[in-house]
Design a protein around this motif. Structure first.
Motif, PDB file in Angstrom:
ATOM      1  N   ILE A 126       0.855  -1.184   0.000  1.00 57.74           N
ATOM      2  CA  ILE A 126       0.000   0.000   0.000  1.00 57.74           C
ATOM      3  C   ILE A 126       0.890   1.234   0.000  1.00 57.74           C
ATOM      4  CG2 ILE A 126      -1.871   1.196   1.189  1.00 57.74           C
ATOM      5  CD1 ILE A 126      -2.598  -1.503   2.468  1.00 57.74           C
ATOM      6  N   VAL A 127       0.581   2.166  -0.896  1.00 58.55           N
ATOM      7  CA  VAL A 127       1.433   3.342  -1.105  1.00 58.55           C
ATOM      8  C   VAL A 127       0.608   4.599  -0.847  1.00 58.55           C
ATOM      9  CG1 VAL A 127       2.880   4.582  -2.747  1.00 58.55           C
ATOM     10  CG2 VAL A 127       2.783   2.088  -2.821  1.00 58.55           C
ATOM     11  N   PRO A 128       0.773   5.232   0.315  1.00 59.40           N
ATOM     12  CA  PRO A 128       0.045   6.468   0.584  1.00 59.40           C
ATOM     13  C   PRO A 128       0.802   7.694   0.053  1.00 59.40           C
ATOM     14  CG  PRO A 128       0.847   5.443   2.632  1.00 59.40           C
ATOM     15  CD  PRO A 128       1.482   4.739   1.479  1.00 59.40           C
ATOM     16  N   ALA A 129       0.150   8.474  -0.796  1.00 56.91           N
ATOM     17  CA  ALA A 129       0.607   9.808  -1.200  1.00 56.91           C
ATOM     18  C   ALA A 129       2.099   9.881  -1.497  1.00 56.91           C
ATOM     19  CB  ALA A 129       0.225  10.826  -0.128  1.00 56.91           C
ATOM     20  N   LEU A 130       2.562   9.026  -2.403  1.00 59.12           N
ATOM     21  CA  LEU A 130       3.979   9.022  -2.773  1.00 59.12           C
ATOM     22  C   LEU A 130       4.225  10.181  -3.754  1.00 59.12           C
ATOM     23  CD1 LEU A 130       6.669   7.451  -2.413  1.00 59.12           C
ATOM     24  CD2 LEU A 130       6.028   6.140  -4.446  1.00 59.12           C
ATOM     25  N   TYR A 131       4.135  11.379  -3.245  1.00 62.31           N
ATOM     26  CA  TYR A 131       4.144  12.589  -4.080  1.00 62.31           C
ATOM     27  C   TYR A 131       5.464  12.766  -4.826  1.00 62.31           C
ATOM     28  CZ  TYR A 131       3.813  17.535  -5.334  1.00 62.31           C
ATOM     29  OH  TYR A 131       3.797  18.729  -6.013  1.00 62.31           O
ATOM     30  N   ALA A 132       6.566  12.555  -4.145  1.00 56.26           N
ATOM     31  CA  ALA A 132       7.887  12.730  -4.751  1.00 56.26           C
ATOM     32  C   ALA A 132       8.622  11.399  -4.741  1.00 56.26           C
ATOM     33  CB  ALA A 132       8.694  13.786  -4.002  1.00 56.26           C
ATOM     34  N   ALA A 133       9.017  10.941  -5.924  1.00 56.90           N
ATOM     35  CA  ALA A 133       9.688   9.636  -6.007  1.00 56.90           C
ATOM     36  C   ALA A 133      10.526   9.584  -7.279  1.00 56.90           C
ATOM     37  CB  ALA A 133       8.662   8.509  -6.019  1.00 56.90           C
ATOM     38  N   PRO A 134      11.702   8.980  -7.212  1.00 57.91           N
ATOM     39  CA  PRO A 134      12.521   8.820  -8.422  1.00 57.91           C
ATOM     40  C   PRO A 134      11.881   7.818  -9.378  1.00 57.91           C
ATOM     41  CG  PRO A 134      13.505   7.637  -6.585  1.00 57.91           C
ATOM     42  CD  PRO A 134      12.352   8.413  -6.024  1.00 57.91           C
ATOM     43  N   ASP A 135      12.180   7.962 -10.652  1.00 55.06           N
ATOM     44  CA  ASP A 135      11.629   7.054 -11.657  1.00 55.06           C
ATOM     45  C   ASP A 135      11.976   5.601 -11.350  1.00 55.06           C
ATOM     46  OD1 ASP A 135      10.613   9.237 -12.925  1.00 55.06           O
ATOM     47  OD2 ASP A 135      11.920   9.126 -14.688  1.00 55.06           O
ATOM     48  N   GLU A 136      13.158   5.378 -10.801  1.00 56.22           N
ATOM     49  CA  GLU A 136      13.591   4.014 -10.522  1.00 56.22           C
ATOM     50  C   GLU A 136      12.633   3.315  -9.558  1.00 56.22           C
ATOM     51  OE1 GLU A 136      15.392   0.780  -8.325  1.00 56.22           O
ATOM     52  OE2 GLU A 136      15.060   2.785  -7.466  1.00 56.22           O
ATOM     53  N   LEU A 137      12.157   4.039  -8.553  1.00 61.00           N
ATOM     54  CA  LEU A 137      11.216   3.449  -7.602  1.00 61.00           C
ATOM     55  C   LEU A 137       9.889   3.148  -8.287  1.00 61.00           C
ATOM     56  CD1 LEU A 137      10.164   2.644  -4.828  1.00 61.00           C
ATOM     57  CD2 LEU A 137       9.766   5.071  -4.335  1.00 61.00           C
ATOM     58  N   LEU A 138       9.398   4.059  -9.112  1.00 64.39           N
ATOM     59  CA  LEU A 138       8.128   3.834  -9.798  1.00 64.39           C
ATOM     60  C   LEU A 138       8.232   2.639 -10.741  1.00 64.39           C
ATOM     61  CD1 LEU A 138       7.120   7.522 -10.605  1.00 64.39           C
ATOM     62  CD2 LEU A 138       6.593   6.153  -8.575  1.00 64.39           C
ATOM     63  N   LYS A 139       9.372   2.469 -11.399  1.00 65.40           N
ATOM     64  CA  LYS A 139       9.565   1.314 -12.275  1.00 65.40           C
ATOM     65  C   LYS A 139       9.560   0.017 -11.474  1.00 65.40           C
ATOM     66  CE  LYS A 139      12.173   3.895 -15.763  1.00 65.40           C
ATOM     67  NZ  LYS A 139      13.509   4.161 -16.356  1.00 65.40           N
ATOM     68  N   ASN A 161       9.259  14.149  -9.198  1.00 68.39           N
ATOM     69  CA  ASN A 161      10.453  13.348  -8.979  1.00 68.39           C
ATOM     70  C   ASN A 161      11.088  13.683  -7.638  1.00 68.39           C
ATOM     71  OD1 ASN A 161      11.955  15.704  -9.289  1.00 68.39           O
ATOM     72  ND2 ASN A 161      12.758  15.159 -11.313  1.00 68.39           N
ATOM     73  N   GLU A 162      12.263  13.094  -7.379  1.00 64.27           N
ATOM     74  CA  GLU A 162      12.900  13.265  -6.071  1.00 64.27           C
ATOM     75  C   GLU A 162      13.338  14.709  -5.820  1.00 64.27           C
ATOM     76  OE1 GLU A 162      16.200  11.604  -8.794  1.00 64.27           O
ATOM     77  OE2 GLU A 162      13.998  11.653  -8.653  1.00 64.27           O
ATOM     78  N   ASN A 163      13.391  15.526  -6.864  1.00 63.89           N
ATOM     79  CA  ASN A 163      13.721  16.941  -6.715  1.00 63.89           C
ATOM     80  C   ASN A 163      12.470  17.810  -6.692  1.00 63.89           C
ATOM     81  OD1 ASN A 163      16.584  16.457  -6.793  1.00 63.89           O
ATOM     82  ND2 ASN A 163      16.354  16.080  -8.991  1.00 63.89           N
ATOM     83  N   VAL A 164      11.314  17.161  -6.565  1.00 67.32           N
ATOM     84  CA  VAL A 164      10.000  17.814  -6.498  1.00 67.32           C
ATOM     85  C   VAL A 164       9.681  18.556  -7.797  1.00 67.32           C
ATOM     86  CG1 VAL A 164       8.415  18.928  -4.884  1.00 67.32           C
ATOM     87  CG2 VAL A 164      10.615  18.173  -4.064  1.00 67.32           C
ATOM     88  N   LYS A 165      10.213  18.055  -8.899  1.00 69.96           N
ATOM     89  CA  LYS A 165       9.857  18.577 -10.215  1.00 69.96           C
ATOM     90  C   LYS A 165       8.717  17.734 -10.771  1.00 69.96           C
ATOM     91  CE  LYS A 165      11.561  19.544 -14.862  1.00 69.96           C
ATOM     92  NZ  LYS A 165      12.721  19.517 -15.793  1.00 69.96           N
ATOM     93  N   VAL A 166       7.635  18.393 -11.145  1.00 72.91           N
ATOM     94  CA  VAL A 166       6.464  17.685 -11.644  1.00 72.91           C
ATOM     95  C   VAL A 166       6.756  17.116 -13.038  1.00 72.91           C
ATOM     96  CG1 VAL A 166       4.036  17.919 -12.310  1.00 72.91           C
ATOM     97  CG2 VAL A 166       4.899  19.107 -10.290  1.00 72.91           C
ATOM     98  N   SER A 167       6.260  15.906 -13.250  1.00 70.56           N
ATOM     99  CA  SER A 167       6.510  15.234 -14.521  1.00 70.56           C
ATOM    100  C   SER A 167       5.838  15.963 -15.686  1.00 70.56           C
ATOM    101  CB  SER A 167       5.977  13.793 -14.453  1.00 70.56           C
ATOM    102  OG  SER A 167       6.010  13.180 -15.716  1.00 70.56           O
ATOM    103  N   HIS A 168       6.479  15.919 -16.887  1.00 65.96           N
ATOM    104  CA  HIS A 168       5.874  16.430 -18.108  1.00 65.96           C
ATOM    105  C   HIS A 168       4.890  15.435 -18.706  1.00 65.96           C
ATOM    106  CE1 HIS A 168       9.605  18.840 -17.840  1.00 65.96           C
ATOM    107  NE2 HIS A 168       8.929  19.767 -18.491  1.00 65.96           N
TER     108      HIS A 168
END
Length: 341
Positions: A126-139, A161-168
């Motif tokens: 279960i993943v609550p509000a994983l707002y900031a995460a590197p692509d590697e974790l999402l993969k 992402n981990e730098n709090v930059k919203v994805s395009h």
């Protein structure tokens, strides 16, 4: 859960300064009292029976993924108060919302973190509000589902992402195909209901605090928004992906709705769900003798009678045999501890 020590703060109540009323085992007069005498009872029980209780080993089937990066990011870009009666929430509020329902359902869980390498050990994550995460974790989460895992995630997941930059990319970014949904709008609910069905059980709940306007692609709609303006959007979805499944909860819900979603999803994942629910709390582990020990705790002011549904055992505190399906009584605010034989 198998702790090997019990600590009490303090030995006696402090007579001055900030901790004056952080009560100790003894009161300010240093005299024996009921609290002290109860501690003596507990100490004697642990001395006599403790070898059956310490060093408990546990293997939980469910994990909750927690992230300090997401916590910090949501401190910067939190779900702020914008509507009447909405005080806003933070990351820990979402985690507690999830955990509290698991607790009431007697679903024991581990906490894992982004660096954990053992996702495959769990039938459900279960993943609550994983707002900031590197692509590697999402993969890795995507792979976990594709290989047969069961994922449940809430709103505000995979957004930056981990730098709090919203994805395009279209949200929820790398997990779009896994969840089978997309969205590009979100809002704050004002008298927004939820309607749908899960396993022929009707959902009639409420969207609270925050809501994403989900557009299903390959996902099944479990619940939609019951609102004249948002009725065409999904609120909760389920998607079969690879050999696993992924549930996306696009809004904060009432507790009853969340419990229905978790119960159905965990059952399908093959997780053992005890028959008991709060205020009867069940915890179990394997002791040094290789035997399963179960604690049945009654967190209420009323005596509870339950059926013992497991293999025959011994009531550790009363030293008497308990048969399967036997009725056992748990006094108010008390505990029964049964070791299988």
């Amino acid at each position: 859960s198998g702790a090997n020590s019990v600590m009490y703060w303090h030995w006696h109540s402090i007579h001055n300064s900030f901790e004056t009323y952080w009560k100790g085992l003894l009161s300010h007069d240093f005299q024996e009292n009921d609290t002290y005498r109860e501690a003596c009872v507990i100490g004697n029980e642990l001395k006599e029976k403790g070898s059956h209780l310490v060093n408990l080993k546990k293997k939980n089937e469910v994990a909750v993924l927690v992230s300090n990066e997401a916590l910090t990011a949501l401190k910067w870009f939190g779900i702020q108060a914008t509507a009447e009666g909405n005080d806003g929430i933070g990351y820990n509020d979402v985690v507690r919302w999830i955990y509290d329902i698991l607790y009431k359902m007697n679903v024991e869980c581990d906490f894992v973190w982004p660096e954990s390498e053992n996702f495959s050990d769990y039938k459900a994550i279960i993943v609550p509000a994983l707002y900031a995460a590197p692509d590697e974790l999402l993969k890795r989460l995507d792979t976990y589902v594709a290989q047969g895992g069961n994922l449940i995630a809430t709103f505000k997941t995979a957004f930056a992402n981990e730098n709090v930059k919203v994805s395009h990319e279209v949200q929820p970014h790398i997990l779009r195909n896994c969840f089978g949904v997309r969205y590009n709008q979100f809002t704050f609910p004002n008298v927004v209901g939820l309607k749908g069905k899960i396993n022929n059980e009707k959902i009639q709940g409420e969207a609270k605090i925050f809501m994403e306007l989900l557009i299903p692609e390959s996902a099944e709609v479990i619940a939609a928004y019951d609102h004249y303006n948002w009725k065409d959007y999904a609120a909760i979805t389920k998607n079969h992906y690879g050999n696993g499944s992924a549930v996306y909860i696009g809004c904060m819900t009432d507790d009853e709705t969340l419990m229905k979603i978790l119960r159905e999803t965990l059952q399908e994942a093959g997780v053992e769900l005890p028959e008991y629910e709060y205020p009867v709390i069940l915890r179990k582990g394997t002791n040094d003798f290789g035997k399963t020990v179960r604690y049945f705790m009654n967190y209420s002011e009323n005596e509870k009678e339950i059926s013992y549904l497991y293999s025959k055992g011994i009531d550790i505190l009363e030293n008497r045999r308990i048969e399967k399906s036997e009725k056992i009584t748990i006094p108010a605010w008390d505990v029964r501890i049964i070791e299988e034989v």
